[in-house]
Design a protein around this motif. Structure first.
Motif, PDB file in Angstrom:
ATOM      1  N   LEU A   1     -38.203  15.830 -12.355  1.00 58.55           N
ATOM      2  CA  LEU A   1     -36.993  15.924 -11.558  1.00 58.55           C
ATOM      3  C   LEU A   1     -37.326  15.989 -10.084  1.00 58.55           C
ATOM      4  O   LEU A   1     -38.346  16.555  -9.685  1.00 58.55           O
ATOM      5  CB  LEU A   1     -36.156  17.137 -11.973  1.00 58.55           C
ATOM      6  N   ALA A   2     -36.458  15.380  -9.298  1.00 57.02           N
ATOM      7  CA  ALA A   2     -36.608  15.386  -7.844  1.00 57.02           C
ATOM      8  C   ALA A   2     -36.148  16.737  -7.305  1.00 57.02           C
ATOM      9  O   ALA A   2     -35.600  17.566  -8.036  1.00 57.02           O
ATOM     10  CB  ALA A   2     -35.778  14.253  -7.236  1.00 57.02           C
ATOM     11  N   GLU A   3     -36.347  16.952  -6.029  1.00 59.25           N
ATOM     12  CA  GLU A   3     -35.963  18.218  -5.398  1.00 59.25           C
ATOM     13  C   GLU A   3     -34.471  18.513  -5.542  1.00 59.25           C
ATOM     14  O   GLU A   3     -34.069  19.668  -5.559  1.00 59.25           O
ATOM     15  CB  GLU A   3     -36.390  18.229  -3.933  1.00 59.25           C
ATOM     16  N   ASN A   4     -33.651  17.476  -5.679  1.00 58.06           N
ATOM     17  CA  ASN A   4     -32.209  17.661  -5.890  1.00 58.06           C
ATOM     18  C   ASN A   4     -31.842  17.635  -7.374  1.00 58.06           C
ATOM     19  O   ASN A   4     -30.680  17.489  -7.725  1.00 58.06           O
ATOM     20  CB  ASN A   4     -31.420  16.598  -5.116  1.00 58.06           C
ATOM     21  N   ARG A   5     -32.825  17.782  -8.257  1.00 60.68           N
ATOM     22  CA  ARG A   5     -32.694  17.797  -9.711  1.00 60.68           C
ATOM     23  C   ARG A   5     -32.341  16.443 -10.318  1.00 60.68           C
ATOM     24  O   ARG A   5     -32.025  16.354 -11.511  1.00 60.68           O
ATOM     25  CB  ARG A   5     -31.711  18.880 -10.195  1.00 60.68           C
ATOM     26  N   ALA A   6     -32.362  15.346  -9.534  1.00 60.02           N
ATOM     27  CA  ALA A   6     -32.110  14.011 -10.088  1.00 60.02           C
ATOM     28  C   ALA A   6     -33.227  13.666 -11.076  1.00 60.02           C
ATOM     29  O   ALA A   6     -34.403  13.897 -10.802  1.00 60.02           O
ATOM     30  CB  ALA A   6     -32.060  12.962  -8.977  1.00 60.02           C
TER      31      ALA A   6
END
Length: 174
Positions: free
Chosen positions: A9-14
């Motif tokens: 997951l990316a820092e924005n939870r994507a």
């Protein structure tokens, strides 16, 4: 049985966009993920299962779906919800046919997504093994938020472009 969520997951939870990860390919992450789940049963949604048909992860697949009763893959079974998926996972672990020595835990069952599946199984997890990818990315699928007070980072390994963290649920709230 240990129920373990595995995701990048990316820092924005994507975690996804149009059925793919929203960041450029990270070979080291794909490799560690595949090695982790190789000898264990996995739980995944039907769309995630369909997207992985050419290279199915895990030794057995439990496909969570309300729209299909069966799949044409000998290692896969269909469950119509969380409870039946957990029952199937317990049966597979109890049968002992997935006890390869290269897994973190002989009784680990891995939850592999997609977004709705992660959300459904979140209250039942014992651990999360998350690849925290550097940066925020546009996505249409996100990993569910979790209460950080309920979780502790038990292990952390830095890689190029991501950090692998193993989160363990604190206490007996699983």
């Amino acid at each position: 049985m240990q129920l373990v969520s595995v995701a990048a997951l990316a820092e924005n939870r994507a975690i996804g966009r149009d059925g793919e990860v929203p960041w450029p390919h990270i070979e080291a992450d794909v490799r560690q993920y595949r090695e982790r789940v190789a000898g264990s049963p996995v739980i995944l949604g039907r769309r995630t299962f369909d997207s992985m048909l050419d290279d199915l992860p895990g030794s057995r697949q439990i496909v969570v779906s309300r729209s299909v009763d069966s799949v044409d893959v000998p290692t896969a079974v269909v469950a119509d919800g969380v409870d039946s998926a957990l029952e199937r996972a317990e049966e597979i672990v109890a049968d002992g046919d997935d006890s390869d020595d290269d897994t973190d835990s002989d009784d680990a069952v891995y939850v592999l997504g997609g977004g709705a599946i992660y959300e459904l199984f979140q209250p039942h997890l014992d651990r999360m093994v998350l690849s925290h990818v550097t940066g925020s990315y546009d996505g249409d699928t996100f990993y569910p938020a979790w209460d950080r007070d309920e979780w502790t980072v038990a292990a952390e390994t830095a890689y190029d472009r991501f950090t692998l963290r193993e989160w363990v649920r604190s206490g007996d709230a699983a």
